[in-house]
Motif scaffolding. Sequence first.
Motif, PDB file in Angstrom:
ATOM      1  N   LEU A  66       9.424  -5.910 -12.710  1.00 51.54           N
ATOM      2  CA  LEU A  66       9.411  -5.537 -11.060  1.00 51.54           C
ATOM      3  C   LEU A  66       8.159  -6.045 -10.456  1.00 51.54           C
ATOM      4  N   LEU A  67       7.075  -6.184 -11.332  1.00 55.75           N
ATOM      5  CA  LEU A  67       6.002  -6.674 -10.511  1.00 55.75           C
ATOM      6  C   LEU A  67       5.789  -8.240 -10.358  1.00 55.75           C
ATOM      7  N   ALA A  68       6.841  -8.787 -10.508  1.00 56.15           N
ATOM      8  CA  ALA A  68       6.702 -10.335 -10.423  1.00 56.15           C
ATOM      9  C   ALA A  68       6.739 -10.516  -8.807  1.00 56.15           C
ATOM     10  N   THR A  69       5.707 -11.324  -8.463  1.00 52.14           N
ATOM     11  CA  THR A  69       5.469 -11.539  -7.079  1.00 52.14           C
ATOM     12  C   THR A  69       5.411 -13.267  -6.644  1.00 52.14           C
ATOM     13  N   SER A  70       5.825 -13.497  -5.709  1.00 56.04           N
ATOM     14  CA  SER A  70       5.331 -15.046  -5.079  1.00 56.04           C
ATOM     15  C   SER A  70       4.480 -14.960  -4.040  1.00 56.04           C
ATOM     16  N   HIS A  71       3.949 -13.807  -3.540  1.00 63.91           N
ATOM     17  CA  HIS A  71       3.001 -13.755  -2.439  1.00 63.91           C
ATOM     18  C   HIS A  71       1.861 -12.650  -2.791  1.00 63.91           C
ATOM     19  N   PRO A  72       0.921 -13.190  -3.713  1.00 64.96           N
ATOM     20  CA  PRO A  72      -0.236 -12.185  -4.223  1.00 64.96           C
ATOM     21  C   PRO A  72      -1.246 -12.099  -2.977  1.00 64.96           C
ATOM     22  N   TRP A  73      -1.352 -13.003  -2.142  1.00 67.02           N
ATOM     23  CA  TRP A  73      -2.193 -12.909  -1.244  1.00 67.02           C
ATOM     24  C   TRP A  73      -1.896 -11.999  -0.097  1.00 67.02           C
ATOM     25  N   LEU A  74      -0.486 -11.767   0.052  1.00 68.23           N
ATOM     26  CA  LEU A  74       0.155 -10.875   1.028  1.00 68.23           C
ATOM     27  C   LEU A  74      -0.205  -9.488   0.648  1.00 68.23           C
ATOM     28  N   HIS A  75       0.120  -9.261  -0.694  1.00 69.94           N
ATOM     29  CA  HIS A  75      -0.098  -8.066  -1.512  1.00 69.94           C
ATOM     30  C   HIS A  75      -1.690  -7.399  -1.346  1.00 69.94           C
ATOM     31  N   LEU A  76      -2.532  -8.568  -1.459  1.00 71.00           N
ATOM     32  CA  LEU A  76      -3.762  -8.127  -1.230  1.00 71.00           C
ATOM     33  C   LEU A  76      -4.183  -7.664   0.041  1.00 71.00           C
ATOM     34  N   LEU A  77      -3.649  -8.407   1.118  1.00 73.54           N
ATOM     35  CA  LEU A  77      -3.992  -8.043   2.466  1.00 73.54           C
ATOM     36  C   LEU A  77      -3.138  -6.620   3.023  1.00 73.54           C
ATOM     37  N   ARG A  78      -2.094  -6.330   2.371  1.00 78.93           N
ATOM     38  CA  ARG A  78      -1.433  -5.034   2.538  1.00 78.93           C
ATOM     39  C   ARG A  78      -2.124  -4.112   1.927  1.00 78.93           C
ATOM     40  N   GLY A  79      -2.550  -4.305   0.763  1.00 77.11           N
ATOM     41  CA  GLY A  79      -3.522  -3.408  -0.082  1.00 77.11           C
ATOM     42  C   GLY A  79      -4.817  -3.015   0.814  1.00 77.11           C
ATOM     43  N   ALA A  80      -5.376  -4.093   1.418  1.00 82.36           N
ATOM     44  CA  ALA A  80      -6.573  -3.796   2.235  1.00 82.36           C
ATOM     45  C   ALA A  80      -6.370  -3.069   3.496  1.00 82.36           C
ATOM     46  N   LEU A  81      -5.130  -3.394   4.043  1.00 92.09           N
ATOM     47  CA  LEU A  81      -4.960  -2.602   5.147  1.00 92.09           C
ATOM     48  C   LEU A  81      -4.350  -1.232   5.049  1.00 92.09           C
ATOM     49  N   GLY A  82      -3.669  -1.180   3.940  1.00 97.67           N
ATOM     50  CA  GLY A  82      -3.508   0.226   3.389  1.00 97.67           C
ATOM     51  C   GLY A  82      -4.549   1.229   3.014  1.00 97.67           C
ATOM     52  N   LEU A  83      -5.875   0.308   2.350  1.00101.14           N
ATOM     53  CA  LEU A  83      -6.981   1.266   1.966  1.00101.14           C
ATOM     54  C   LEU A  83      -7.530   1.628   3.326  1.00101.14           C
ATOM     55  N   ALA A  84      -7.613   0.787   4.273  1.00101.01           N
ATOM     56  CA  ALA A  84      -8.251   1.199   5.613  1.00101.01           C
ATOM     57  C   ALA A  84      -7.648   2.100   6.295  1.00101.01           C
ATOM     58  N   SER A  85      -6.255   2.393   6.184  1.00 99.81           N
ATOM     59  CA  SER A  85      -5.687   3.212   7.005  1.00 99.81           C
ATOM     60  C   SER A  85      -5.867   4.561   6.245  1.00 99.81           C
ATOM     61  N   LEU A  86      -6.027   4.722   4.960  1.00 96.27           N
ATOM     62  CA  LEU A  86      -6.050   5.908   4.063  1.00 96.27           C
ATOM     63  C   LEU A  86      -7.679   6.396   4.323  1.00 96.27           C
ATOM     64  N   VAL A  87      -8.487   5.502   4.491  1.00 91.12           N
ATOM     65  CA  VAL A  87      -9.769   6.168   4.677  1.00 91.12           C
ATOM     66  C   VAL A  87     -10.122   6.727   6.219  1.00 91.12           C
TER      67      VAL A  87
END
Length: 218
Positions: A66-87
């Motif tokens: 389920l964790l297989a990905t072909s876009h790790p950098w997009l996940h990293l960017l989405r995670g950074a944006l999500g963290l900024a939104s949470l904070v």
Amino acid sequence: MTAATRNWGNLPAIGLMLTAILLFAVMDALIKWQGAKYHVLQIVFFRSFIGLLVLLWPLLRSGPRLLATSHPWLHLLRGALGLASLVGFFAAFAVMPFGDVYAISFASPLLITALSVPLLGETVGWRRWLAVLVGLTGVVIMVRPGSGIFDLMALAALGGTLAYALAMLLVRRLSQTETNVAIVFYSGALASLASGTALPFVWQTPLWSDLPWLIAIG
């Protein structure tokens, strides 16, 4: 498919979206309450790490595929944006009136609609533009934000709103190739790691009476 069939197929998605909004509202109320006692990064950690634990159930059922990905950098960017939104949102919830933060956050559908055109190539008709603008105007009038809307924390809420809009557009893009579990997992893992590194500096041992609510946030 006929238009009626397509619209009927949208109903489950509409129901899921309304359920998600209800859960977000409950979570935000808990954050407002607990944010007066604990540092914003500690609350971000509980929110993110407990969410990861919840994902163990589908991962144990279906395996790490389920964790297989072909876009790790997009996940990293989405995670950074999500963290900024949470904070941004969590910090604003701790000190601003609820209505003020929500009035600012209601800009996110407008931002998502506007940015979906250049970033996703989607077509937005003038009727939808008008509906979004009228809807946002009506909601802001209903909420009636107070005088604290333009202070420093309002900028944090506005930044969180923009980060949220961009993160949702990335979710839309990632959902074409990635599983729902992968999208949530990588974002939660990044937020847990980033907020977890700050815990030694901001940690305050939760009261037993607060612990269930901090877990509920996650």
